[in-house]
Design an enzyme around this catalytic site. Sequence first.
Site, mmCIF file in Angstrom:
data_model
loop_
_atom_site.group_PDB
_atom_site.id
_atom_site.type_symbol
_atom_site.label_atom_id
_atom_site.label_comp_id
_atom_site.label_asym_id
_atom_site.label_seq_id
_atom_site.Cartn_x
_atom_site.Cartn_y
_atom_site.Cartn_z
ATOM 1 N N LYS A 154 64.139 40.547 0.756
ATOM 2 C CA LYS A 154 64.175 39.575 1.715
ATOM 3 C C LYS A 154 64.880 40.389 2.814
ATOM 4 O O LYS A 154 66.281 40.744 2.806
ATOM 5 C CB LYS A 154 65.095 38.545 1.192
ATOM 6 C CG LYS A 154 65.568 37.367 2.129
ATOM 7 C CD LYS A 154 66.800 37.640 3.045
ATOM 8 C CE LYS A 154 67.225 36.630 3.973
ATOM 9 N NZ LYS A 154 66.642 36.866 5.383
ATOM 10 N N GLU A 228 76.327 47.407 0.100
ATOM 11 C CA GLU A 228 76.674 48.543 1.316
ATOM 12 C C GLU A 228 76.960 47.427 2.570
ATOM 13 O O GLU A 228 76.270 46.953 3.086
ATOM 14 C CB GLU A 228 75.626 49.126 1.575
ATOM 15 C CG GLU A 228 74.808 49.977 0.440
ATOM 16 C CD GLU A 228 75.703 51.209 0.065
ATOM 17 O OE1 GLU A 228 76.876 51.359 0.833
ATOM 18 O OE2 GLU A 228 75.401 51.864 -0.692
ATOM 19 N N CYS A 262 76.071 51.323 10.568
ATOM 20 C CA CYS A 262 77.498 51.054 9.524
ATOM 21 C C CYS A 262 78.194 52.258 9.943
ATOM 22 O O CYS A 262 79.376 52.186 9.614
ATOM 23 C CB CYS A 262 76.927 50.475 8.124
ATOM 24 S SG CYS A 262 75.882 51.773 7.380
ATOM 25 N N GLU A 359 85.479 46.008 13.156
ATOM 26 C CA GLU A 359 84.028 46.644 13.505
ATOM 27 C C GLU A 359 83.550 46.238 14.680
ATOM 28 O O GLU A 359 83.225 45.078 15.025
ATOM 29 C CB GLU A 359 83.196 46.478 12.146
ATOM 30 C CG GLU A 359 81.855 47.088 12.206
ATOM 31 C CD GLU A 359 80.833 46.882 11.215
ATOM 32 O OE1 GLU A 359 80.787 45.688 10.764
ATOM 33 O OE2 GLU A 359 80.089 47.694 10.657
HETATM 34 P P1 NAP Z 1 74.194 40.318 8.048
HETATM 35 O O1 NAP Z 1 74.214 39.246 8.889
HETATM 36 O O2 NAP Z 1 74.956 40.276 6.854
HETATM 37 O O3 NAP Z 1 72.407 40.260 7.399
HETATM 38 C C1 NAP Z 1 72.024 41.229 6.393
HETATM 39 C C2 NAP Z 1 70.936 40.352 5.755
HETATM 40 O O4 NAP Z 1 71.849 39.229 4.745
HETATM 41 C C3 NAP Z 1 70.083 39.646 6.265
HETATM 42 O O5 NAP Z 1 68.780 39.772 5.568
HETATM 43 C C4 NAP Z 1 70.436 38.203 6.445
HETATM 44 O O6 NAP Z 1 69.510 37.267 6.448
HETATM 45 C C5 NAP Z 1 71.287 38.195 4.965
HETATM 46 N N1 NAP Z 1 72.245 36.954 5.136
HETATM 47 C C6 NAP Z 1 73.136 36.901 6.140
HETATM 48 N N2 NAP Z 1 74.152 36.203 5.566
HETATM 49 C C7 NAP Z 1 73.835 35.678 4.256
HETATM 50 C C8 NAP Z 1 74.509 35.009 3.336
HETATM 51 N N3 NAP Z 1 75.399 34.233 3.654
HETATM 52 N N4 NAP Z 1 73.972 34.931 1.833
HETATM 53 C C9 NAP Z 1 72.937 35.594 1.777
HETATM 54 N N5 NAP Z 1 72.150 36.389 2.804
HETATM 55 C C10 NAP Z 1 72.746 36.399 4.151
HETATM 56 O O7 NAP Z 1 74.091 41.707 8.652
HETATM 57 P P2 NAP Z 1 73.329 42.114 10.007
HETATM 58 O O8 NAP Z 1 74.177 41.559 11.382
HETATM 59 O O9 NAP Z 1 72.049 42.044 9.813
HETATM 60 O O10 NAP Z 1 74.032 43.833 9.759
HETATM 61 C C11 NAP Z 1 75.180 44.356 10.476
HETATM 62 C C12 NAP Z 1 76.018 44.583 9.564
HETATM 63 O O11 NAP Z 1 75.454 45.190 8.253
HETATM 64 C C13 NAP Z 1 77.284 45.264 10.119
HETATM 65 O O12 NAP Z 1 78.438 44.967 9.353
HETATM 66 C C14 NAP Z 1 77.026 46.685 9.447
HETATM 67 O O13 NAP Z 1 78.168 47.267 9.517
HETATM 68 C C15 NAP Z 1 76.447 46.284 7.759
HETATM 69 N N6 NAP Z 1 75.585 47.401 7.503
HETATM 70 C C16 NAP Z 1 76.012 48.416 6.613
HETATM 71 C C17 NAP Z 1 75.342 49.134 6.112
HETATM 72 C C18 NAP Z 1 75.702 50.052 4.751
HETATM 73 O O14 NAP Z 1 74.918 50.873 4.201
HETATM 74 N N7 NAP Z 1 77.071 49.953 4.265
HETATM 75 C C19 NAP Z 1 74.033 49.677 6.893
HETATM 76 C C20 NAP Z 1 73.652 48.770 7.634
HETATM 77 C C21 NAP Z 1 74.431 47.974 8.199
HETATM 78 P P3 NAP Z 1 69.234 36.559 8.026
HETATM 79 O O15 NAP Z 1 68.788 37.627 8.831
HETATM 80 O O16 NAP Z 1 67.996 35.540 7.516
HETATM 81 O O17 NAP Z 1 70.534 35.731 8.279
#
Ligand code: NAP
Length: 458
Positions: A154, A228, A262, A359
């Site tokens: 997903k 992650e 990240c 962040e």
């Molecule tokens: P995000 O909003 O958390 O979205 C990531 C994924 O989760 C998307 O597929 C999103 O789907 C889904 N999602 C969002 N809210 C959800 C919920 N409440 N329940 C289930 N699924 C949910 O993150 P992002 O904005 O795409 O990415 C940025 C963040 O990711 C930053 O905080 C970054 O630091 C972190 N990150 C961490 C790593 C690591 O390896 N530690 C790597 C990359 C990024 P939808 O798009 O359909 O909303």
Amino acid sequence: MTITSFNPATDAVLAELPSHDEAAIEKKLDDAASAQRQWARTPLAERMALLKRVAQALREQKAEMAPLATLEMGKPLAESLGEVEKCAWNFDVYADAAPRFLADQVVASSASDSRIVFDPLGVVLAVMPWNYPFWQVMRAAAPVLAGGNGMVLKHASNVPQCALALEAVFERAGAPKGLFTTLLVGSGEVARLIDDRRIHAVTFTGSTPAGRSIASQAGRALKKQVLELGGSDPFIVLADADVEAAAAVAVKARFQNTGQSCIAAKRFIVEHAAADRFVEAFVAGARKLVVGDPMTDGTTQGAMAKRNLRDELHAQVQASVQQGAKLLMGGKPVAGPGAFYEPTVLDHVAPTMTAASEETFGPAAAILRVADADEAVRVANGTPFGLGAALWTSDLDRARQLTRQIDAGAVFVNGMVASDPRLPFGGTKESGYGRELGALGLHEFTNIKTVWTGPART
Ligand code: NAP
């Protein structure tokens, strides 16, 4: 229902893709379950051969895939090409190393044969972010599949074409139908997918709030999870470091992927004695960034992936300036279409200011000046995050001691934090738990089974 593919560099709609309805989801989950059962019984050599073919398919498709990432999330094309190549490398590394990682581990024992074997867990649900739309997925997929599992993806809703391109790579490589499958669904579907009996474990990469939610759902369902999450990585520069080299690497560590990584360095913690020199070199390097059309050669900073994220970053920069940070360059959105933001550097940031305590997911650097190494470590550890950290010093004995004091899943000395298929990757504190990559990343999604065999009895 449709999912919109949107270009954040031009504000143009690229495509409206139908999302998967109930019947399609059911069919895909059934296919995933039966493909995985078959795959778990497939000889290891055949599994590794598929991994090699996936690597080959990625390389063959690189020229078609890379522009999709650039169009859907705004990163420079050269970075997208590099990303696809890294995915292929990851599959090659696992194809070569997984048989060793999965080999039985015999435990010395007198009367019995005692060994640890690594069995598949089943189908792993991967909920993934858009920032490295190929790498994040394939980083998880190679070890998951090598271990005899299947994967249901997903992906983030703003990269649907990338998500479908990944599914197509597996088809091209001749993977069993459903072994790796993409569901085009919104985040509202994730909870029921976690609950579904055909899903056995979850890997999530994304923000800390979404991670909390997924962790509680997976916890309720008692399903293994790897998280992650976000980070605010420190980049510590001590006075005895090669300051100019540190500053040059620091520019890349903060601004690559338009700052949306990240493990990007977000807080530059510099000892007073080196601070002026570091700041001068860092700003000079940041001024060389070329902001513009990410499809054009020579662009080094593209658009941010979403306008709302640009607005959030701008609010963080403005709040930090109001709190007393000194704006050295940038500090505002680029006028015109697209979610572009000026490369931004804030100096004299205090740990309590927004740019250091939250962040910042975009092209804005926070420089914090500290008295000595002890204060640097205290400041570095003073956030809820613990993903990566960089430490610059010419005293490697001191570095070895300091690395043990830093709360992070990885510390890179005299370099920048980067993922490498051969090394475990992950965080501590609110940056998540579990590991990807390396042998540990493969073992996360296996049933680590003890097999004890006594002497044969007749
Ligand atoms: P995000 O909003 O958390 O979205 C990531 C994924 O989760 C998307 O597929 C999103 O789907 C889904 N999602 C969002 N809210 C959800 C919920 N409440 N329940 C289930 N699924 C949910 O993150 P992002 O904005 O795409 O990415 C940025 C963040 O990711 C930053 O905080 C970054 O630091 C972190 N990150 C961490 C790593 C690591 O390896 N530690 C790597 C990359 C990024 P939808 O798009 O359909 O909303």
